[in-house]
Design a protein around this motif. Structure first.
Motif, PDB file in Angstrom:
ATOM      1  N   LEU A  95     -49.115 -13.214  79.371  1.00 17.90           N
ATOM      2  CA  LEU A  95     -50.242 -12.783  78.471  1.00 17.90           C
ATOM      3  C   LEU A  95     -50.583 -11.395  79.198  1.00 17.90           C
ATOM      4  CD1 LEU A  95     -52.465 -12.796  76.625  1.00 17.90           C
ATOM      5  CD2 LEU A  95     -53.949 -14.522  78.061  1.00 17.90           C
ATOM      6  N   ASP A  96     -50.967 -10.572  78.103  1.00 15.20           N
ATOM      7  CA  ASP A  96     -51.444  -9.233  78.605  1.00 15.20           C
ATOM      8  C   ASP A  96     -52.885  -9.256  78.656  1.00 15.20           C
ATOM      9  OD1 ASP A  96     -50.426  -6.423  79.328  1.00 15.20           O
ATOM     10  OD2 ASP A  96     -51.810  -6.024  77.274  1.00 15.20           O
ATOM     11  N   PRO A  97     -53.724  -8.321  79.317  1.00 20.55           N
ATOM     12  CA  PRO A  97     -54.811  -8.432  79.451  1.00 20.55           C
ATOM     13  C   PRO A  97     -55.703  -7.475  78.197  1.00 20.55           C
ATOM     14  CG  PRO A  97     -54.228  -7.073  81.029  1.00 20.55           C
ATOM     15  CD  PRO A  97     -53.226  -7.600  80.533  1.00 20.55           C
ATOM     16  N   ILE A  98     -54.647  -6.731  77.576  1.00 19.48           N
ATOM     17  CA  ILE A  98     -55.358  -5.908  76.460  1.00 19.48           C
ATOM     18  C   ILE A  98     -54.825  -6.499  75.399  1.00 19.48           C
ATOM     19  CG2 ILE A  98     -55.091  -3.457  75.507  1.00 19.48           C
ATOM     20  CD1 ILE A  98     -55.922  -3.569  78.528  1.00 19.48           C
ATOM     21  N   PRO A  99     -55.983  -6.598  74.646  1.00 16.94           N
ATOM     22  CA  PRO A  99     -55.654  -7.531  73.179  1.00 16.94           C
ATOM     23  C   PRO A  99     -55.240  -6.644  72.084  1.00 16.94           C
ATOM     24  CG  PRO A  99     -58.166  -7.073  73.349  1.00 16.94           C
ATOM     25  CD  PRO A  99     -57.191  -6.558  74.793  1.00 16.94           C
ATOM     26  N   LEU A 100     -54.989  -6.915  71.113  1.00 16.68           N
ATOM     27  CA  LEU A 100     -54.831  -6.265  69.767  1.00 16.68           C
ATOM     28  C   LEU A 100     -55.939  -6.350  68.663  1.00 16.68           C
ATOM     29  CD1 LEU A 100     -52.719  -4.799  67.710  1.00 16.68           C
ATOM     30  CD2 LEU A 100     -51.934  -6.939  66.828  1.00 16.68           C
ATOM     31  N   LEU A 101     -56.397  -5.224  68.587  1.00 16.74           N
ATOM     32  CA  LEU A 101     -57.430  -5.235  67.858  1.00 16.74           C
ATOM     33  C   LEU A 101     -57.146  -4.841  66.351  1.00 16.74           C
ATOM     34  CD1 LEU A 101     -58.996  -4.960  70.435  1.00 16.74           C
ATOM     35  CD2 LEU A 101     -60.488  -3.538  69.658  1.00 16.74           C
ATOM     36  N   PRO A 439     -50.517  -0.725  73.943  1.00 16.13           N
ATOM     37  CA  PRO A 439     -50.716  -0.629  75.541  1.00 16.13           C
ATOM     38  C   PRO A 439     -50.554  -2.018  75.835  1.00 16.13           C
ATOM     39  CG  PRO A 439     -53.002  -0.243  74.519  1.00 16.13           C
ATOM     40  CD  PRO A 439     -51.941  -0.281  73.409  1.00 16.13           C
ATOM     41  N   VAL A 440     -49.784  -2.126  77.057  1.00 18.76           N
ATOM     42  CA  VAL A 440     -49.729  -3.146  77.924  1.00 18.76           C
ATOM     43  C   VAL A 440     -49.964  -2.827  79.358  1.00 18.76           C
ATOM     44  CG1 VAL A 440     -47.949  -4.485  76.361  1.00 18.76           C
ATOM     45  CG2 VAL A 440     -47.343  -3.404  78.331  1.00 18.76           C
ATOM     46  N   PHE A 441     -50.553  -3.715  79.949  1.00 19.42           N
ATOM     47  CA  PHE A 441     -50.779  -3.611  81.422  1.00 19.42           C
ATOM     48  C   PHE A 441     -49.828  -3.539  82.165  1.00 19.42           C
ATOM     49  CE2 PHE A 441     -53.172  -4.285  85.561  1.00 19.42           C
ATOM     50  CZ  PHE A 441     -54.121  -3.334  85.514  1.00 19.42           C
ATOM     51  N   ALA A 442     -48.973  -2.739  82.892  1.00 18.59           N
ATOM     52  CA  ALA A 442     -47.898  -2.910  83.542  1.00 18.59           C
ATOM     53  C   ALA A 442     -48.050  -2.181  85.012  1.00 18.59           C
ATOM     54  CB  ALA A 442     -46.307  -2.242  82.987  1.00 18.59           C
ATOM     55  N   GLY A 443     -48.046  -3.186  85.784  1.00 19.65           N
ATOM     56  CA  GLY A 443     -48.529  -2.787  87.128  1.00 19.65           C
ATOM     57  C   GLY A 443     -49.737  -2.073  87.202  1.00 19.65           C
ATOM     58  N   ASP A 444     -49.681  -0.738  87.702  1.00 21.90           N
ATOM     59  CA  ASP A 444     -51.090  -0.160  87.668  1.00 21.90           C
ATOM     60  C   ASP A 444     -51.303   0.875  86.679  1.00 21.90           C
ATOM     61  OD1 ASP A 444     -49.218   1.645  88.501  1.00 21.90           O
ATOM     62  OD2 ASP A 444     -50.300   2.342  90.424  1.00 21.90           O
ATOM     63  N   GLN A 445     -50.644   0.561  85.512  1.00 20.67           N
ATOM     64  CA  GLN A 445     -50.866   1.533  84.358  1.00 20.67           C
ATOM     65  C   GLN A 445     -50.485   1.175  83.411  1.00 20.67           C
ATOM     66  OE1 GLN A 445     -47.456   4.702  84.450  1.00 20.67           O
ATOM     67  NE2 GLN A 445     -46.182   3.246  85.468  1.00 20.67           N
ATOM     68  N   LEU A 446     -50.910   1.767  82.209  1.00 18.69           N
ATOM     69  CA  LEU A 446     -50.718   1.145  80.594  1.00 18.69           C
ATOM     70  C   LEU A 446     -49.584   1.845  80.170  1.00 18.69           C
ATOM     71  CD1 LEU A 446     -54.398   1.277  79.260  1.00 18.69           C
ATOM     72  CD2 LEU A 446     -53.085  -0.734  80.284  1.00 18.69           C
ATOM     73  N   GLN A 447     -48.499   1.030  79.480  1.00 24.23           N
ATOM     74  CA  GLN A 447     -47.392   1.327  78.949  1.00 24.23           C
ATOM     75  C   GLN A 447     -47.388   1.014  77.280  1.00 24.23           C
ATOM     76  OE1 GLN A 447     -43.906   0.394  81.281  1.00 24.23           O
ATOM     77  NE2 GLN A 447     -44.675   1.557  83.071  1.00 24.23           N
ATOM     78  N   PRO A 448     -46.639   1.828  76.545  1.00 30.39           N
ATOM     79  CA  PRO A 448     -46.462   1.321  75.008  1.00 30.39           C
ATOM     80  C   PRO A 448     -45.325   0.097  75.126  1.00 30.39           C
ATOM     81  CG  PRO A 448     -45.479   3.325  75.431  1.00 30.39           C
ATOM     82  CD  PRO A 448     -46.092   3.010  76.752  1.00 30.39           C
ATOM     83  N   ARG A 449     -45.536  -0.788  74.265  1.00 29.84           N
ATOM     84  CA  ARG A 449     -44.603  -1.927  73.884  1.00 29.84           C
ATOM     85  C   ARG A 449     -44.910  -1.981  72.262  1.00 29.84           C
ATOM     86  NH1 ARG A 449     -43.465  -0.974  78.163  1.00 29.84           N
ATOM     87  NH2 ARG A 449     -42.926  -2.217  79.918  1.00 29.84           N
ATOM     88  N   HIS A 450     -43.308  -2.306  71.809  1.00 25.11           N
ATOM     89  CA  HIS A 450     -43.313  -2.703  70.413  1.00 25.11           C
ATOM     90  C   HIS A 450     -43.954  -4.186  70.052  1.00 25.11           C
ATOM     91  CE1 HIS A 450     -41.414   0.968  69.264  1.00 25.11           C
ATOM     92  NE2 HIS A 450     -40.667   0.819  70.653  1.00 25.11           N
ATOM     93  N   LEU A 451     -44.496  -4.608  68.837  1.00 26.71           N
ATOM     94  CA  LEU A 451     -45.042  -5.674  68.843  1.00 26.71           C
ATOM     95  C   LEU A 451     -44.824  -6.216  67.548  1.00 26.71           C
ATOM     96  CD1 LEU A 451     -47.860  -5.606  66.917  1.00 26.71           C
ATOM     97  CD2 LEU A 451     -48.656  -3.883  68.663  1.00 26.71           C
ATOM     98  N   VAL A 452     -44.914  -7.613  67.507  1.00 25.61           N
ATOM     99  CA  VAL A 452     -44.944  -8.415  66.170  1.00 25.61           C
ATOM    100  C   VAL A 452     -46.046  -9.346  66.160  1.00 25.61           C
ATOM    101  CG1 VAL A 452     -43.664 -10.199  64.891  1.00 25.61           C
ATOM    102  CG2 VAL A 452     -42.404  -7.941  65.751  1.00 25.61           C
TER     103      VAL A 452
END
Length: 885
Positions: A95-101, A439-452
């Motif tokens: 689970l990623d800490p950044i939700p989809l709004l 954005p997803v929380f990857a290590g100590d930064q935010l990175q883009p990921r494709h989503l469904v």
């Protein structure tokens, strides 16, 4: 395609737009629309408040909170079982800490499109399993239906309760580069993920409570309450209080956590196929010694696995005769059997025309552009645009991975084209969609990921209610469009924002018709009772072995060898007898282990490959706990999670030794190495003692929660019987291996026995002088005030047996298990400790040995009697006639 008219305009009009490079270093992916930032680099308006909240938190605090959330996920046992993953059944949910709004405008357009789509698919299913006008009038090719294994002929003509087939519907939604939504696939037979969406919500609202409140996120409880109401309404019998079960494939299924979680949340009984049986076209739940009628089955099995008689003969997961019971109208199944046909990928190409024919409406929420190659024009289009296509099987039964045309060489594309030409009806081509990113929380930064986004509908009256949220899944990396949990992807919570105040709801609705007061709980499946019984046995087995090992290690720590501890050889042999880790300290090789017991003791503690070791026992305990996940509380589950240090599990900050048999890390070795002094040995022994202390405390906490938190239903009785029976076995084994033969001196051995039996304090308080055999035997055998004594275990077993359900009108006499307990208790209460302690000329104590042998034989006899009476369901069940009425 549902479009968001103000997708880019909103960002351009935002007066508070934040450049992408200023938000925790996040840079959207090139070439795809981003959920947070518009094409001009400004924040979409509905994200601004959330971003402001995160900016106030800062990266260090967000990291800390996310570590807390990951710990909470592991503590709650939230898992997704990826086949082939070395973590097996314990792979933590990602689970990623950044939700989809999702803005309220987007949510409204999605809801309208999804409800229409749900109505369309339900109307299509009713036609295909009824008059089949869609095929006869040419709106759907017969090649898509009749050769399709998902078309279940045995389900044709079923009359569905309330004329509903789709009680829970899921759709995979993607957003394309132009900002519009489209459906990537429909989930109509047993849609998964709603439970994970709920768990994601519980975790993230706890981690980000301020942002959750300030963003005015819509709640999920009303959706699940609607689902409950729908399932209650379709019950053919007992509609006021129907018996509803959730049918699961079992604990090895990838989403078993969700099955157990939803069953507990909705208040349904979690069952496997073997828990149900069909008699006279009626489905029954096998409970303790009886059968109870089932009204509704919420299934998590695919169609063809549900009935080995009518559908798939090699299925061991379903219920023989279920289809016939559905035809007879005696049970409702949600979703209806046969709805897997509606997941056929080829159908996507025909839905626009089918919508105009069946609903007299244009399709509001379109699918990803799809062409079925069985039509010549569609095939030619796919072949001429193969580079831009994703080639998939036309039918779900055809096993092949999606093929991305732009990833193939020219030779590979030519080979694929030849395959399509040879069997065009087997393939569909889909336009490759460039999925949006977040954005997803990857290590100590935010990175883009494709989503469904997978979102859900619940049937309500003659329409549907949409979940204000869903399960958002993200790709494993920014380089791939494949969004799959099986391939390393993750998930997000989905926040649908409200324009006004959020209505506070719970799953428990307002009071209406007065409820009939009940203290029931008789819906315990026999399989679950059996698993609870063995869970109790393994909990007590682990505790008994741990206490014995601790007593041995304490003596190794405090002394320099066998000369100072004459009781050690006897205790070491008891370790082998109690753990069944032969040959160990008995038989061949014992003379090698006894002088230097370190390696053998380390193996008994840590070697998971050795049957009977403490670690393998804990593994079995954990597996059994997983099978009754819906029956034990979160607190009990968290307690068991603390045993992970013995299981080679790195989820908690406990050291764990190497798991290969015979190997040990330096910090856990119990052997004296060259150059090591006494201090080194004592240090490593101390480490092991600390570990064993934690195990004892953890298991004691589990036992305390069982006593204080579980209602005294049949489930608790079987858990308690397992614990008491195993403790009785442990005490008998301890006494038989230590006190049935006189040893000289016997004082140190008696003290060790008292310590292992956790009765030293009581003995010292009563007998302040020397330790004597008769007094020890009285305390451990016949003292009913001592919760560790043998008579206490038998008395508790007798009490549990008395409270088990039975039909006294059929069997008025004492049952076999009652007679066993009565004879054992009587013998213990009449036993004379002083006579039992008397040795004969050879130093043996024959009276003690004889008593322990008889009691030891009664315990497996009790277990067999319980199985015969309560855990077996023969055709001639003595309770059957009473419970079928």
């Amino acid at each position: 395609m549902v479009t968001t008219a103000n997708w880019d305009q909103t960002a351009m009009q935002s007066t508070r737009g934040t450049p992408a490079t200023n938000w925790l270093g996040y840079v959207p992916a090139f070439g795809a629309s981003d959920e947070v930032f518009g094409a001009n680099g400004e924040v979409h308006a509905h994200w601004q408040g959330f971003l402001d909240s995160l900016e106030l938190l800062g990266l260090p605090e967000l990291t800390r909170r996310w570590e807390e959330a990951q710990h909470l996920i592991r503590e709650n046992g939230v898992t997704y079982n990826v086949y082939g993953d070395p973590r097996g059944m314990e792979r933590p949910w990602q689970l990623d800490p950044i939700p989809l709004l999702i803005s309220s405008e987007d949510a409204k357009s999605l809801e309208e499109g999804l409800i229409q789509r749900g109505r369309l698919l339900e109307a299509l299913g009713q036609d295909l399993y009824g008059p089949q006008r869609c095929v006869s009038l040419g709106y759907l090719p017969p090649e898509v239906v009749y050769p399709n294994p998902a078309f279940l002929r045995s389900c044709h003509g079923i009359r569905w309760p309330k004329n509903r087939q789709l009680h829970l519907y899921g759709a995979n939604i993607g957003r394309s580069a132009d900002g519009g939504f489209c459906v990537l696939g429909d989930r109509t037979q047993a849609p998964s993920g709603a439970g994970y969406a709920l768990e994601n919500r519980l975790v993230l609202s706890r981690v980000l409570p301020d942002a959750f409140r300030d963003c005015r996120v819509q709640r999920l409880a009303f959706f699940f309450r609607t689902l409950q109401d729908t399932l209650r309404a379709i019950a053919p019998h007992n509609r006021d209080n129907p018996r509803i079960v959730l049918l699961t494939p079992g604990p090895y299924n990838e989403t078993y956590f969700e099955h157990a979680y939803l069953a507990r949340y909705l208040g349904y009984t979690l069952v496997e196929g073997g828990d149900l049986t069909v008699r006279d076209n009626r489905v029954y739940l096998k409970v303790l010694g009886a059968l109870q009628p089932v009204d509704v089955i919420l299934r998590r099995l695919d169609d063809d696995f549900c009935d080995p008689l009518e559908l798939r003969p090699d299925s061991f997961l379903g219920v023989p005769g279920l289809v016939q019971a559905v035809h007879a109208g005696n049970v409702a199944v949600a979703n209806a059997l046969g709805t897997g046909l509606l997941e056929t990928p080829a159908l996507l190409a025909f839905l626009p025309g089918l919508c105009r024919f069946l609903l007299r409406e244009d399709l509001k929420l379109s699918s990803v552009p799809t062409w079925w190659c069985g039509e010549p024009r569609a095939r030619d289009h796919v072949l001429s645009h193969l580079r831009d296509m994703v080639i998939k099987p036309a039918l779900a039964s055809i096993r092949m991975e999606p093929i991305f045309g732009d990833e193939l060489t020219r030779e590979q594309r030519e080979e694929l084209a030849a395959r399509i030409k040879s069997r065009p009806q087997d393939f569909v081509g889909e336009h490759r969609l460039r999925l949006s990113t977040a954005p997803v929380f990857a290590g100590d930064q935010l990175q883009p990921r494709h989503l469904v986004l997978r979102t859900y509908l619940a049937a309500h009256e003659d329409s549907f209610v949409a979940m204000p949220g869903g399960l958002t899944r993200v790709s494993a990396s920014a380089d791939t469009m494949v969004v799959s949990m099986q391939r390393g992807g993750g998930s997000k919570d989905t926040w649908v924002l409200s324009e006004g105040p959020v209505q506070q709801l719970t799953l428990l609705g307002p009071g209406g018709v007065p409820l009939e007061i009940t203290r029931g709980g008789s819906d315990l499946p026999s399989r679950v009772a059996d698993n609870l019984y063995w869970l109790g046995r393994y909990v007590e087995r682990a505790e008994g072995l741990t206490r014995l090992l601790r007593g041995v290690l304490v003596r190794l720590t405090e002394t320099s060898g066998l000369a100072e501890s004459p009781e050690l050889p006897t205790l070491l042999r008891t370790v082998t007898l109690m753990s069944d880790c032969f040959p160990g300290f008995i038989g061949d090789g014992a003379e090698l282990h006894l002088p230097a017991p370190g390696d053998e003791l380390s193996a008994v503690i840590h070697d998971t490959q050795r049957v009977g070791s403490l670690s393998s026992t804990v593994n079995m305990l954990w597996q059994l706990a997983a099978t009754v996940r819906d029956r034990i509380s979160n607190d009990m589950w968290r307690v068991l999670g603390d045993l992970s240090s013995l299981r080679g599990d790195q989820r908690f900050a406990h050291a764990s030794p190497t798991r290969e048999r015979g190997a040990a890390t330096e910090s856990h070795s119990l052997t004296r190495r060259a150059g090591d002094g006494d201090g080194s040995i004592h240090r490593t022994l101390s480490d092991e003692l600390d570990l064993l202390d934690r195990v004892v405390i953890t298991l004691a906490a589990f036992g305390g929660l069982a006593v204080e938190s579980m209602t005294r239903s049949a489930g608790w009785r079987f858990l308690d019987m397992g614990r008491k029976l195993e403790r009785a076995f442990h005490t008998i084994t301890l006494l038989r291996s230590t006190l049935t033969t006189l040893t000289t001196p016997e004082g140190p051995l008696l003290e060790a026995v008292l310590q292992v039996a956790d009765s030293s304090m009581t003995y010292r308080r009563r007998y302040q002088g020397s330790v004597q055999t008769a007094a020890v035997l009285d305390l451990l055998l016949a003292d009913e005030t001592n919760p560790r004594s043998l008579v206490f275990q038998f008395a508790a077993l007798a009490d549990d047996v008395e409270f088990l359900p039975r039909d006294t009108s059929v069997q008025p006499r004492r049952t076999p298990e009652q007679r066993l307990m009565l004879s054992s208790l009587t013998e213990l209460r009449l036993a004379d400790a002083e006579q039992l302690a008397q040795p004969d000329e050879s130093g043996d104590r024959p009276l003690l040995q004889s008593l322990l042998s008889r009691l030891n034989a009664n315990l497996p006899a009790l277990s067999d009697a319980l199985t015969q009476t309560y855990l077996s369901h023969l055709q001639t069940s003595r309770h059957l006639g009473t419970n079928l009425e």
